[in-house]
Design a protein around this motif. Structure first.
Motif, PDB file in Angstrom:
ATOM      1  N   PHE A  60       0.852  -1.184   0.000  1.00  0.00           N
ATOM      2  CA  PHE A  60       0.000   0.000   0.000  1.00  0.00           C
ATOM      3  C   PHE A  60       0.893   1.240   0.000  1.00  0.00           C
ATOM      4  N   HIS A  61       0.654   2.123  -0.941  1.00  0.00           N
ATOM      5  CA  HIS A  61       1.403   3.373  -1.064  1.00  0.00           C
ATOM      6  C   HIS A  61       0.545   4.502  -0.498  1.00  0.00           C
ATOM      7  N   PHE A  62       1.163   5.320   0.334  1.00  0.00           N
ATOM      8  CA  PHE A  62       0.468   6.437   0.964  1.00  0.00           C
ATOM      9  C   PHE A  62       1.131   7.746   0.566  1.00  0.00           C
ATOM     10  N   ARG A  63       0.324   8.749   0.374  1.00  0.00           N
ATOM     11  CA  ARG A  63       0.784  10.135   0.276  1.00  0.00           C
ATOM     12  C   ARG A  63      -0.175  10.945   1.139  1.00  0.00           C
ATOM     13  N   VAL A  64       0.375  11.575   2.164  1.00  0.00           N
ATOM     14  CA  VAL A  64      -0.439  12.318   3.120  1.00  0.00           C
ATOM     15  C   VAL A  64      -0.002  13.775   3.095  1.00  0.00           C
ATOM     16  N   SER A  65      -0.957  14.663   2.852  1.00  0.00           N
ATOM     17  CA  SER A  65      -0.713  16.106   2.875  1.00  0.00           C
ATOM     18  C   SER A  65      -1.503  16.698   4.037  1.00  0.00           C
ATOM     19  N   ILE A  66      -0.926  17.720   4.673  1.00  0.00           N
ATOM     20  CA  ILE A  66      -1.585  18.359   5.811  1.00  0.00           C
ATOM     21  C   ILE A  66      -1.281  19.852   5.806  1.00  0.00           C
ATOM     22  N   ASP A  67      -2.277  20.645   6.225  1.00  0.00           N
ATOM     23  CA  ASP A  67      -2.097  22.097   6.347  1.00  0.00           C
ATOM     24  C   ASP A  67      -0.951  22.439   7.276  1.00  0.00           C
ATOM     25  N   VAL A  68      -0.197  23.440   6.892  1.00  0.00           N
ATOM     26  CA  VAL A  68       0.741  24.097   7.805  1.00  0.00           C
ATOM     27  C   VAL A  68       0.442  25.589   7.745  1.00  0.00           C
ATOM     28  N   PHE A  69       0.743  26.268   8.834  1.00  0.00           N
ATOM     29  CA  PHE A  69       0.325  27.665   8.955  1.00  0.00           C
ATOM     30  C   PHE A  69       1.463  28.668   8.831  1.00  0.00           C
ATOM     31  N   HIS A  70       2.677  28.184   8.686  1.00  0.00           N
ATOM     32  CA  HIS A  70       3.804  29.065   8.398  1.00  0.00           C
ATOM     33  C   HIS A  70       4.887  28.245   7.700  1.00  0.00           C
ATOM     34  N   ASN A  71       5.918  28.907   7.236  1.00  0.00           N
ATOM     35  CA  ASN A  71       6.924  28.262   6.396  1.00  0.00           C
ATOM     36  C   ASN A  71       8.074  27.615   7.150  1.00  0.00           C
ATOM     37  N   ASP A  72       8.126  27.759   8.452  1.00  0.00           N
ATOM     38  CA  ASP A  72       9.302  27.285   9.182  1.00  0.00           C
ATOM     39  C   ASP A  72       8.982  26.060  10.028  1.00  0.00           C
ATOM     40  N   ARG A  73       8.679  24.968   9.356  1.00  0.00           N
ATOM     41  CA  ARG A  73       8.494  23.673   9.989  1.00  0.00           C
ATOM     42  C   ARG A  73       7.383  23.651  11.050  1.00  0.00           C
ATOM     43  N   ASP A  74       6.245  24.187  10.669  1.00  0.00           N
ATOM     44  CA  ASP A  74       5.069  24.104  11.534  1.00  0.00           C
ATOM     45  C   ASP A  74       4.848  22.643  11.927  1.00  0.00           C
ATOM     46  N   ILE A  75       4.938  21.760  10.942  1.00  0.00           N
ATOM     47  CA  ILE A  75       5.018  20.315  11.181  1.00  0.00           C
ATOM     48  C   ILE A  75       6.269  19.864  10.438  1.00  0.00           C
ATOM     49  N   GLU A  76       7.202  19.310  11.143  1.00  0.00           N
ATOM     50  CA  GLU A  76       8.442  18.859  10.500  1.00  0.00           C
ATOM     51  C   GLU A  76       8.134  17.546   9.789  1.00  0.00           C
ATOM     52  N   PHE A  77       8.333  17.503   8.474  1.00  0.00           N
ATOM     53  CA  PHE A  77       7.816  16.365   7.723  1.00  0.00           C
ATOM     54  C   PHE A  77       8.495  15.041   8.010  1.00  0.00           C
ATOM     55  N   ILE A  78       9.746  15.017   8.400  1.00  0.00           N
ATOM     56  CA  ILE A  78      10.377  13.736   8.746  1.00  0.00           C
ATOM     57  C   ILE A  78       9.747  13.180  10.026  1.00  0.00           C
ATOM     58  N   GLN A  79       9.512  14.055  10.995  1.00  0.00           N
ATOM     59  CA  GLN A  79       8.848  13.606  12.220  1.00  0.00           C
ATOM     60  C   GLN A  79       7.416  13.151  11.928  1.00  0.00           C
ATOM     61  N   PHE A  80       6.723  13.875  11.070  1.00  0.00           N
ATOM     62  CA  PHE A  80       5.356  13.515  10.699  1.00  0.00           C
ATOM     63  C   PHE A  80       5.326  12.130  10.057  1.00  0.00           C
ATOM     64  N   LYS A  81       6.240  11.882   9.136  1.00  0.00           N
ATOM     65  CA  LYS A  81       6.311  10.585   8.475  1.00  0.00           C
ATOM     66  C   LYS A  81       6.617   9.475   9.470  1.00  0.00           C
ATOM     67  N   ARG A  82       7.563   9.705  10.365  1.00  0.00           N
ATOM     68  CA  ARG A  82       7.908   8.687  11.361  1.00  0.00           C
ATOM     69  C   ARG A  82       6.711   8.380  12.258  1.00  0.00           C
ATOM     70  N   TRP A  83       5.963   9.416  12.628  1.00  0.00           N
ATOM     71  CA  TRP A  83       4.778   9.192  13.453  1.00  0.00           C
ATOM     72  C   TRP A  83       3.739   8.375  12.688  1.00  0.00           C
ATOM     73  N   LEU A  84       3.503   8.719  11.412  1.00  0.00           N
ATOM     74  CA  LEU A  84       2.547   7.958  10.608  1.00  0.00           C
ATOM     75  C   LEU A  84       2.954   6.490  10.514  1.00  0.00           C
ATOM     76  N   LEU A  85       4.223   6.236  10.272  1.00  0.00           N
ATOM     77  CA  LEU A  85       4.712   4.852  10.198  1.00  0.00           C
ATOM     78  C   LEU A  85       4.496   4.124  11.519  1.00  0.00           C
ATOM     79  N   SER A  86       4.684   4.831  12.630  1.00  0.00           N
ATOM     80  CA  SER A  86       4.536   4.196  13.941  1.00  0.00           C
ATOM     81  C   SER A  86       3.103   3.719  14.185  1.00  0.00           C
ATOM     82  N   LEU A  87       2.145   4.324  13.507  1.00  0.00           N
ATOM     83  CA  LEU A  87       0.756   3.915  13.683  1.00  0.00           C
ATOM     84  C   LEU A  87       0.499   2.504  13.164  1.00  0.00           C
ATOM     85  N   TYR A  88       1.377   2.007  12.297  1.00  0.00           N
ATOM     86  CA  TYR A  88       1.214   0.684  11.694  1.00  0.00           C
ATOM     87  C   TYR A  88       2.245  -0.337  12.190  1.00  0.00           C
TER      88      TYR A  88
END
Length: 146
Positions: A60-88
């Motif tokens: 299964f291939h995933f692509r997840v996009s999420i709103d951010v409210f400023h340009n300076d790592r509002d959500i850091e994408f490597i951390q976001f990806k690691r968290w998503l992976l941890s859910l499985y």
């Protein structure tokens, strides 16, 4: 660029919809039990998909996009990806692929994301082997429409 054009560009930039996205893959086994017996699916001709009624493997291939409210790592994408992976992953996994459709998998994932990152638009693509899948856009205004 004249002053009016610069102001327009700045205004557009200021109110731009900003999102980050990450991709990841997970192996899973699923099936569609109705495919084995539903006459619209088990057709016996070139459109027959009755084989989907048996458990089968996909990546299964995933692509997840999420709103951010400023340009300076509002959500850091490597951390976001690691968290998503941890859910499985492992014993502490919250989500399972099991016998779910791509749409069901996306909805389950959205519930987890919305719990951790509330009040943000999210878009989730889930595909079987990068070939066929779904895109679901979870926006903030549509639920309030009748």
């Amino acid at each position: 660029m004249n002053q009016e054009q610069r102001e327009t560009v700045e205004r557009i930039k200021e109110y731009a919809n900003r999102m980050i996205w990450v991709t990841f893959q997970k192996e899973g086994i699923h099936c569609y039990p109705a495919a084995a017996t539903d006459p619209q699916l088990a057709t016996g001709d070139e459109y027959d998909v009755s084989f989907l009624g048996s458990p089968h493997r996909h990546i299964f291939h995933f692509r997840v996009s999420i709103d951010v409210f400023h340009n300076d790592r509002d959500i850091e994408f490597i951390q976001f990806k690691r968290w998503l992976l941890s859910l499985y992953n492992g014993q502490d996994s919250v989500l399972e692929l099991n016998y779910k459709s791509c749409e069901m998998i996306a909805d389950d994932l959205y519930i987890q994301i919305a719990g951790r990152y509330p009040n943000r638009a999210v878009s989730i693509d889930v595909s079987e082997d990068g070939e066929n899948g779904c895109v679901i856009n979870y926006n903030l205004t549509r639920p309030y429409q009748s």
